[in-house]
Motif scaffolding. Structure first.
Motif, PDB file in Angstrom:
ATOM      1  N   GLY A 159      -1.380  30.662  40.748  1.00  0.00           N
ATOM      2  CA  GLY A 159      -1.719  31.498  39.601  1.00  0.00           C
ATOM      3  C   GLY A 159      -2.593  30.795  38.574  1.00  0.00           C
ATOM      4  N   GLY A 160      -3.250  29.710  38.996  1.00  0.00           N
ATOM      5  CA  GLY A 160      -4.019  28.904  38.066  1.00  0.00           C
ATOM      6  C   GLY A 160      -5.184  29.635  37.432  1.00  0.00           C
ATOM      7  N   LEU A 161      -5.932  30.391  38.224  1.00  0.00           N
ATOM      8  CA  LEU A 161      -7.090  31.116  37.693  1.00  0.00           C
ATOM      9  C   LEU A 161      -6.660  32.176  36.684  1.00  0.00           C
ATOM     10  CD1 LEU A 161      -9.320  31.533  40.885  1.00  0.00           C
ATOM     11  CD2 LEU A 161      -9.730  30.047  38.915  1.00  0.00           C
ATOM     12  N   THR A 162      -5.519  32.788  36.935  1.00  0.00           N
ATOM     13  CA  THR A 162      -5.012  33.805  36.008  1.00  0.00           C
ATOM     14  C   THR A 162      -4.687  33.196  34.648  1.00  0.00           C
ATOM     15  OG1 THR A 162      -4.047  34.995  37.877  1.00  0.00           O
ATOM     16  CG2 THR A 162      -3.262  35.586  35.686  1.00  0.00           C
ATOM     17  N   SER A 163      -4.213  31.935  34.642  1.00  0.00           N
ATOM     18  CA  SER A 163      -3.843  31.282  33.388  1.00  0.00           C
ATOM     19  C   SER A 163      -5.050  31.048  32.482  1.00  0.00           C
ATOM     20  CB  SER A 163      -3.143  29.944  33.662  1.00  0.00           C
ATOM     21  OG  SER A 163      -4.070  28.963  34.121  1.00  0.00           O
ATOM     22  N   LEU A 164      -6.249  30.996  33.066  1.00  0.00           N
ATOM     23  CA  LEU A 164      -7.451  30.762  32.261  1.00  0.00           C
ATOM     24  C   LEU A 164      -7.757  31.934  31.329  1.00  0.00           C
ATOM     25  CD1 LEU A 164      -9.826  29.130  34.908  1.00  0.00           C
ATOM     26  CD2 LEU A 164      -8.417  27.992  33.188  1.00  0.00           C
ATOM     27  N   ALA A 165      -7.183  33.105  31.640  1.00  0.00           N
ATOM     28  CA  ALA A 165      -7.415  34.281  30.792  1.00  0.00           C
ATOM     29  C   ALA A 165      -6.625  34.224  29.490  1.00  0.00           C
ATOM     30  CB  ALA A 165      -7.050  35.555  31.563  1.00  0.00           C
ATOM     31  N   ASN A 166      -5.725  33.238  29.361  1.00  0.00           N
ATOM     32  CA  ASN A 166      -4.865  33.155  28.172  1.00  0.00           C
ATOM     33  C   ASN A 166      -5.487  32.342  27.039  1.00  0.00           C
ATOM     34  OD1 ASN A 166      -2.873  34.570  29.633  1.00  0.00           O
ATOM     35  ND2 ASN A 166      -2.048  32.667  30.483  1.00  0.00           N
ATOM     36  N   GLY A 167      -6.697  31.833  27.247  1.00  0.00           N
ATOM     37  CA  GLY A 167      -7.298  30.963  26.253  1.00  0.00           C
ATOM     38  C   GLY A 167      -7.770  31.693  25.006  1.00  0.00           C
ATOM     39  N   THR A 168      -7.525  31.079  23.852  1.00  0.00           N
ATOM     40  CA  THR A 168      -8.003  31.609  22.570  1.00  0.00           C
ATOM     41  C   THR A 168      -9.359  30.961  22.257  1.00  0.00           C
ATOM     42  OG1 THR A 168      -6.954  29.825  21.305  1.00  0.00           O
ATOM     43  CG2 THR A 168      -5.622  31.799  21.773  1.00  0.00           C
ATOM     44  N   PRO A 169     -10.116  31.481  21.273  1.00  0.00           N
ATOM     45  CA  PRO A 169     -11.384  30.849  20.902  1.00  0.00           C
ATOM     46  C   PRO A 169     -11.232  29.374  20.538  1.00  0.00           C
ATOM     47  CG  PRO A 169     -11.242  33.037  19.944  1.00  0.00           C
ATOM     48  CD  PRO A 169      -9.921  32.773  20.574  1.00  0.00           C
ATOM     49  N   LEU A 170     -10.134  29.028  19.849  1.00  0.00           N
ATOM     50  CA  LEU A 170      -9.911  27.630  19.497  1.00  0.00           C
ATOM     51  C   LEU A 170      -9.704  26.769  20.738  1.00  0.00           C
ATOM     52  CD1 LEU A 170      -9.392  25.361  17.481  1.00  0.00           C
ATOM     53  CD2 LEU A 170      -6.985  26.085  17.378  1.00  0.00           C
ATOM     54  N   ILE A 171      -8.906  27.273  21.668  1.00  0.00           N
ATOM     55  CA  ILE A 171      -8.634  26.521  22.895  1.00  0.00           C
ATOM     56  C   ILE A 171      -9.910  26.313  23.696  1.00  0.00           C
ATOM     57  CG2 ILE A 171      -7.545  26.698  25.174  1.00  0.00           C
ATOM     58  CD1 ILE A 171      -5.676  25.646  23.078  1.00  0.00           C
ATOM     59  N   TRP A 172     -10.771  27.353  23.760  1.00  0.00           N
ATOM     60  CA  TRP A 172     -12.011  27.214  24.510  1.00  0.00           C
ATOM     61  C   TRP A 172     -12.986  26.267  23.816  1.00  0.00           C
ATOM     62  CZ3 TRP A 172     -12.224  27.899  29.359  1.00  0.00           C
ATOM     63  CH2 TRP A 172     -11.469  28.902  29.975  1.00  0.00           C
ATOM     64  N   THR A 173     -12.908  26.175  22.488  1.00  0.00           N
ATOM     65  CA  THR A 173     -13.719  25.194  21.754  1.00  0.00           C
ATOM     66  C   THR A 173     -13.261  23.778  22.103  1.00  0.00           C
ATOM     67  OG1 THR A 173     -14.046  26.734  19.909  1.00  0.00           O
ATOM     68  CG2 THR A 173     -14.432  24.401  19.470  1.00  0.00           C
ATOM     69  N   VAL A 174     -11.941  23.597  22.146  1.00  0.00           N
ATOM     70  CA  VAL A 174     -11.386  22.300  22.553  1.00  0.00           C
ATOM     71  C   VAL A 174     -11.789  21.987  23.989  1.00  0.00           C
ATOM     72  CG1 VAL A 174      -9.239  21.030  22.990  1.00  0.00           C
ATOM     73  CG2 VAL A 174      -9.455  22.464  20.945  1.00  0.00           C
ATOM     74  N   PHE A 175     -11.766  22.999  24.849  1.00  0.00           N
ATOM     75  CA  PHE A 175     -12.152  22.825  26.256  1.00  0.00           C
ATOM     76  C   PHE A 175     -13.595  22.331  26.366  1.00  0.00           C
ATOM     77  CE2 PHE A 175     -14.217  24.404  30.060  1.00  0.00           C
ATOM     78  CZ  PHE A 175     -13.345  24.024  31.066  1.00  0.00           C
ATOM     79  N   LEU A 176     -14.505  22.944  25.608  1.00  0.00           N
ATOM     80  CA  LEU A 176     -15.911  22.549  25.668  1.00  0.00           C
ATOM     81  C   LEU A 176     -16.115  21.134  25.140  1.00  0.00           C
ATOM     82  CD1 LEU A 176     -17.654  25.881  24.595  1.00  0.00           C
ATOM     83  CD2 LEU A 176     -17.523  24.876  26.890  1.00  0.00           C
TER      84      LEU A 176
END
Length: 312
Positions: free
Chosen positions: A203-220
């Motif tokens: 279910g790893g790909l499904t978990s990527l849909a839970n990201g918030t804008p802040l989390i995706w900023t941290v990811f980048l």
């Protein structure tokens, strides 16, 4: 690039990697770890390769270079990141931190065996000081060591994989730009990690849909700055000053990660953490060869100002 500039850049990269520990803690809390790691490294690979395309530094590897790329990707990306995520899930932070602190000394030993590079007594003292400083810093916040576990073995396999990758990168840098090598290794490693994530985390790909804008900023930040730029510059430094010499700077990661945890996660810094830093800093200065280089430069300068010196 002059060695002094390389040392300054390496310290900056260690600071970014230290902050990245806090970033990864946030990302692991939002996404499944192996899937997130595969995606993060894939974005990093694209960042490196697109940067090199703009700089017109991309070329097709030769057959021998492909061997270095594949072996390097296996050790640097797949082995290191997979065993690290698995191991830290099964052992304490103190045990894991101490084992990771063996990285520079382990790299020096492998350099002696595989690259026939024997460190001087001063540099060996630097490795021991740095390792002691890391141990002191980790134990200050970990409350001591727990019993050995399978997680300890996996963390050791992680740091062994990374140390072996430094040797591969040093050998490959004789014919290939380490920055380009980094891009290819990250790309191949991310694909392999993604295949592993399909097996380990359905279910790893499904978990990527839970990201918030802040989390995706941290990811980048983690993918593009820490992983892409960080590994590109670090691997370039290995090609310039050597695997063992560059690896000693990894000791700074422990303190910078604690600093990042204090700033961004609210974790408490203790006086013992700063005491550990007082061992890590001279360890880096001695182990990197900076002290020997400074002494050699002063000796050369005195010789040039000697009355008997004549320019040719």
């Amino acid at each position: 690039m002059h060695n002094t500039k390389i040392y300054i850049v390496l310290i900056s990269i260690m600071f970014i990697w230290g902050i990245n520990v806090s970033a990864i803690k946030l990302l692991v809390g939002a996404f499944m770890p192996v899937t997130m790691t595969a995606f993060r490294i894939f974005v990093a690979a694209l960042t490196v390769l697109l940067t090199l395309i703009v700089l017109k530094q991309v070329r097709k590897p030769q057959s021998k270079e492909w061997l270095y790329i594949i072996v390097g990707a296996f050790f640097s990306v797949v082995g290191h990141h997979y065993f690290l995520s698995e191991g830290l899930d099964k052992t304490s932070a103190a045990n894991g931190g101490l084992i990771l602190g063996l990285g520079p000394l382990l790299t020096a030993i492998l350099s002696m065996i595989l690259l026939k590079r024997k460190p001087t007594s001063i540099r060996l003292l630097g490795f021991l000081l740095g390792g002691t400083g890391v141990s002191f810093t980790v134990l200050a916040g970990g409350g001591g060591l727990n019993a050995a576990s399978i997680g300890d073995i996996e963390v050791f396999l992680s740091i062994l994989s990374q140390a072996l990758s430094f040797i591969v990168i040093k050998k490959a840098s004789e014919t290939m730009d380490p920055r380009l090598l980094t891009g290819y290794m990250l790309l191949i490693g991310s694909v392999v990690l993604f295949l592993i994530s399909l097996w380990r985390e359905p279910g790893g790909l499904t978990s990527l849909a839970n990201g918030t804008p802040l989390i995706w900023t941290v990811f980048l930040f983690s993918a593009m700055l820490a992983t892409a730029l960080g590994h590109m510059v670090y691997n370039y430094a290995i090609g310039q000053i050597g695997a063992a010499e560059a690896s000693i700077f990894l000791n700074l990661n422990t303190f910078f990660s604690l600093l990042g945890a204090s700033l961004f996660l609210g974790e408490k810094l203790m006086p013992a953490h700063f005491a550990g830093l007082l061992l890590i800093i001279p360890g880096v200065i001695l182990g990197s060869g900076a002290l020997e280089e400074l002494a050699l430069r002063r000796k050369r300068k005195r010789y040039q100002h000697h009355p008997s010196y004549k320019k040719t």
